[in-house]
Design an enzyme around this catalytic site. Sequence first.
Site, mmCIF file in Angstrom:
data_model
loop_
_atom_site.group_PDB
_atom_site.id
_atom_site.type_symbol
_atom_site.label_atom_id
_atom_site.label_comp_id
_atom_site.label_asym_id
_atom_site.label_seq_id
_atom_site.Cartn_x
_atom_site.Cartn_y
_atom_site.Cartn_z
ATOM 1 C CG ASP A 1 -3.151 -13.324 7.779
ATOM 2 O OD1 ASP A 1 -3.663 -13.665 8.862
ATOM 3 O OD2 ASP A 1 -3.723 -13.505 6.684
ATOM 4 C CD GLU B 1 -8.688 -12.824 -3.457
ATOM 5 O OE1 GLU B 1 -7.847 -12.526 -2.583
ATOM 6 O OE2 GLU B 1 -9.673 -13.515 -3.216
ATOM 7 C CG ASP B 2 -4.181 -12.182 -0.500
ATOM 8 O OD1 ASP B 2 -5.093 -12.799 -1.092
ATOM 9 O OD2 ASP B 2 -4.016 -12.269 0.733
ATOM 10 N NE ARG C 1 -3.474 -9.280 7.826
ATOM 11 C CZ ARG C 1 -4.202 -10.059 7.049
ATOM 12 N NH1 ARG C 1 -3.941 -10.132 5.763
ATOM 13 N NH2 ARG C 1 -5.194 -10.772 7.547
ATOM 14 C CE LYS D 1 0.388 -22.038 -2.439
ATOM 15 N NZ LYS D 1 0.054 -22.002 -1.017
ATOM 16 C CE LYS E 1 -8.442 -7.764 9.325
ATOM 17 N NZ LYS E 1 -7.904 -8.051 10.653
ATOM 18 N N GLY E 2 -5.903 -9.347 3.058
ATOM 19 C CA GLY E 2 -4.628 -9.666 2.435
ATOM 20 C C GLY E 2 -4.227 -8.823 1.252
#
Length: 172
Positions: A156, A96-97, A162, A128, A40-41
């Site tokens: 989240d 991607e988040d 979020r 990261k 969901k991110g």
Amino acid sequence: MSELIEVLSKEDIARSITEVAEVISHDYRDGNLALVCALKGAFIFMADLAREISVPVQLGFLGVSSYGKSSESSGKATVTKDLDLDVTGMDVLVVEDIVDTGLTLGFIMDYLKSRGARSVKVCTLLDKKERRAMDVQVDYACHVIPEGFLVGYGLDYAENYRNLPGIYHLKM
């Protein structure tokens, strides 16, 4: 008690998305591009990114989880929502988040290749690098960030935070 420390403002995020979208638009000007959102991110990031990309794109959504309700990855990715777009013969850009250990991303890339994608590349809001456990290629990164558990702008902790407009370090 939890504390939130701002890492990136909504203005920082918007600026970097515009810059990355320009590069993606140039790179895929002759392609058959599909953006696949890792739910969901990444849903907020993908919505903003898609609006900034100037070439035609198709959108797909794939739910994959390795965190559950923890702040640490389990190291095992599972599909929670199957892909709703036929990517056969398409250039796929995974949105991607955050790319952290790379384990979930490696799983997603293999999955999309098995679905017949012509190419699979990665665009992430947050890279990261220092936590990589799997060697995965990030082709487009809006921000490289240090250690810390981050929330906001789609990210989240146990389904909370979020909705925050920026990115924040969550100190427990």
